[in-house]
Design an enzyme around this catalytic site. Structure first.
Site, mmCIF file in Angstrom:
data_model
loop_
_atom_site.group_PDB
_atom_site.id
_atom_site.type_symbol
_atom_site.label_atom_id
_atom_site.label_comp_id
_atom_site.label_asym_id
_atom_site.label_seq_id
_atom_site.Cartn_x
_atom_site.Cartn_y
_atom_site.Cartn_z
ATOM 1 N N LYS A 1 0.862 -1.186 0.000
ATOM 2 C CA LYS A 1 0.000 0.000 0.000
ATOM 3 C C LYS A 1 0.898 1.235 0.000
ATOM 4 O O LYS A 1 1.902 1.270 0.737
ATOM 5 C CB LYS A 1 -0.872 -0.029 1.252
ATOM 6 C CG LYS A 1 -1.870 1.112 1.364
ATOM 7 C CD LYS A 1 -2.703 0.981 2.637
ATOM 8 C CE LYS A 1 -3.834 1.999 2.689
ATOM 9 N NZ LYS A 1 -4.673 1.850 3.893
ATOM 10 N N SER B 1 -9.693 1.741 2.810
ATOM 11 C CA SER B 1 -8.856 2.542 1.946
ATOM 12 C C SER B 1 -7.814 1.743 1.165
ATOM 13 O O SER B 1 -7.300 2.217 0.158
ATOM 14 C CB SER B 1 -8.141 3.613 2.762
ATOM 15 O OG SER B 1 -7.236 3.007 3.677
ATOM 16 N N SER C 1 -9.912 -0.570 6.909
ATOM 17 C CA SER C 1 -9.290 -0.437 5.586
ATOM 18 C C SER C 1 -8.635 -1.677 5.021
ATOM 19 O O SER C 1 -8.263 -1.682 3.856
ATOM 20 C CB SER C 1 -8.256 0.680 5.607
ATOM 21 O OG SER C 1 -8.903 1.898 5.412
HETATM 22 N N1 GLN Z 1 -13.310 4.301 6.540
HETATM 23 C C1 GLN Z 1 -12.548 4.657 7.704
HETATM 24 C C2 GLN Z 1 -12.054 6.075 7.590
HETATM 25 O O1 GLN Z 1 -12.236 6.677 6.579
HETATM 26 C C3 GLN Z 1 -11.407 3.701 7.910
HETATM 27 C C4 GLN Z 1 -10.255 3.920 7.023
HETATM 28 C C5 GLN Z 1 -9.046 3.139 7.429
HETATM 29 O O2 GLN Z 1 -9.148 2.110 8.077
HETATM 30 N N2 GLN Z 1 -7.875 3.671 7.093
HETATM 31 O O3 GLN Z 1 -11.495 6.596 8.518
#
Ligand code: GLN
Length: 495
Positions: free
Chosen positions: A78, A153, A177
């Site tokens: 990532k 994400s 994410s």
């Molecule tokens: N959807 C959550 C956020 O936008 C989690 C994202 C993540 O785990 N990085 O904060």
């Protein structure tokens, strides 16, 4: 060996001389390139000659009897993990052109185990999002239906594994994410316990929640990878100094499914989750089928309550932006980040650089976070959210005293069409089932359990006690020995 093979199949092929690192890495590269217009899974790819040279060295080392556990396996990171040999962007204009002077610990450990990183994958900008739609580089797409999100994400990593570009990839999970993209793309994903894996070199989003995670095609493969990346790191004070079990060895000694290996295990289900508004009916049906499978494998099912679970989203969307507003203050155009070309004075330079460098979702979080921390509002919002976090955590902890694992949906719906979420709150609500374990710091694993009527993958989440990743992996491995959902591949993987 075809690119469609899993990590452990590729390792076996390498060990038996049926494949070479050079062929696997060349194939991963070619597939990444060919599928990029369809999936937009990568933000950067290594130079083919550079990966080919690394693969050649891996083959030579193997020929000399070197036994690194992941020797010659192509993987992807990532683009939130810093790397010296590829740029790191966090999918933000802010970090265009940034090159880290060091590697993240996870990157370093996987490289030391012999894995070869072929590229950096797409994500929501600074990991803020649930669909991978908020990337400066455009959305990543779902290999099962490229008009839909892969989940966020860490969407690019999940898409790359699901499309059989690489057999494994890294992700990060702050509120879901890793688990959400794993579920939407039909693969296995693990968020370890907060503190299990070093976060050194992961660009910070919300530091009390961020954790490194993994994607692969089975729990067994995740066990191989976790063994390499878990453990204390003196460079991350939040990484915990406790022994790392030999996960693959534990899985290898489990009895086969016909011996009902889960006898004596209690798996908790949460009726209020299943009755929550808006959970797609085929997700409920798939979860019910998964529950029956776990029961047939010997587990006893117990019903658990999770008091305050419905407060997890509001608490998270105060705590995470608050921490983000502080973490992202460093991008000032001086020490880090994009610097505007036109400005009159220093203050204007800060403002203009940040206005140009950050996308809308990141700006929204910074504004919310700054507001909830500000004088006069701190007690009403941030302190209150911390108190709610404690209630949510206590709820999970006491549920996990009545059972060994909790079985829940990962998401309320399968992957949505790109652009379909009309406002940010709709997207935040996608985190309904994943945020609780994040607030509580618990390990959680997503694994495929079926498909909806449109042929989109469905995942189940299993949540465990702190540092009990071995049990999560064991449960999922046993389930995967008894079922085939994790073997399904999108048609595009056969290209
Ligand atoms: N959807 C959550 C956020 O936008 C989690 C994202 C993540 O785990 N990085 O904060």
């Amino acid at each position: 060996m075809t690119p469609l093979s899993s990590l452990s199949e590729l390792l076996a092929a390498l060990a038996q001389g049926k494949a070479t690192a050079q062929s696997l890495v060349a194939c991963a590269h070619a597939r990444a390139k060919a599928l990029q217009p369809t999936l937009n899974a990568f933000i950067s790819l290594a130079e083919p000659e550079q990966s080919a040279a690394a693969a050649r060295r891996a083959d030579q080392r193997r020929a000399h009897g070197v036994e690194a556990p992941l020797l010659g396996i192509p993987i992807a990171h990532k683009d939130l993990f810093v790397t010296t040999d590829l740029p790191t962007t966090a999918a933000s204009r802010m970090l265009l052109g940034y090159r880290s002077p060091f590697d993240a610990t996870v990157v370093e450990r996987l490289a030391a185990a012999g894995a070869i990183a072929i590229g950096k994958t797409n994500l929501d900008e600074f990991a803020m999002g649930s669909g991978n739609e908020h990337s400066f580089f455009g959305p990543a797409r779902n290999p099962w239906d490229p008009t839909r999100v892969p989940g966020g994400s860490s969407g690019g990593s999940a898409a790359a594994v699901a499309a059989a570009i690489v057999p494994a990839a890294t992700g990060t999970d702050t509120g879901g994410s890793v688990r959400q993209p794993a579920a939407h793309c039909g693969i296995t994903g693990l968020k370890p316990t907060y503190g299990r894996v070093s976060r050194y070199g992961i660009i910070a989003y919300a530091s009390s929640l961020d954790q490194a995670g993994l994607f692969a095609r089975s729990a067994w493969d995740i066990a191989l990878l976790l063994r390499q990346i878990a453990g204390h790191d003196p460079r991350d004070s939040t990484s915990v100094d406790c022994p790392v079990p030999d996960y693959p060895a534990i899985l290898a000694t489990l009895p086969p499914p016909r011996d009902r290996p889960l006898v004596g295990w209690r798996i908790g289900i949460v009726p209020s989750f299943l009755a929550a508004d808006g959970v797609q009916s085929d997700i409920l049906a798939a979860l019910e089928a998964a529950r029956r499978t776990y029961e047939q494998l010997g587990a006893a099912i117990v019903e658990c309550t999770l008091p305050a679970a419905e407060l997890a989203i509001p608490a998270y969307y105060i705590i995470a932006p608050a921490e983000a507003s502080s973490n992202l203050a460093r991008y000032d155009g001086v020490r880090y980040g994009h610097r505007t070309e036109r400005y009159d004075d220093l203050f204007a330079m800060y403002c203009q650089s940040r206005a140009e460098g950050f996308g809308w979702e990141v700006k929204r979080r910074i504004l919310i976070g700054t507001f909830v921390l500000s004088h006069g509002y701190y007690d009403a919002y941030y302190r209150k959210a911390q108190q709610v976090r404690r209630l949510v955590t206590d709820g999970y902890r006491s549920a996990l005293e009545q059972c060994d694992l909790l079985l829940t949906p990962v998401t309320a719906t399968t992957a949505w069409p790109i652009g379909a979420k009309a406002n940010p709150v709709e997207e935040y609500l996608a985190d309904l089932f994943t945020i609780g374990p994040s607030l509580a710091g618990l390990p959680a694993l997503a694994h495929p359990i079926g498909f909806d009527a449109a042929g989109l993958p469905i995942g189940a989440q299993i949540i465990g006690r702190p540092f009990d990743e071995a049990r999560l992996l064991a449960a999922a491995h046993i389930y995967q020995q008894a079922t085939d959902w994790h073997r399904a591949l999108p048609p595009l993987a056969h290209l």
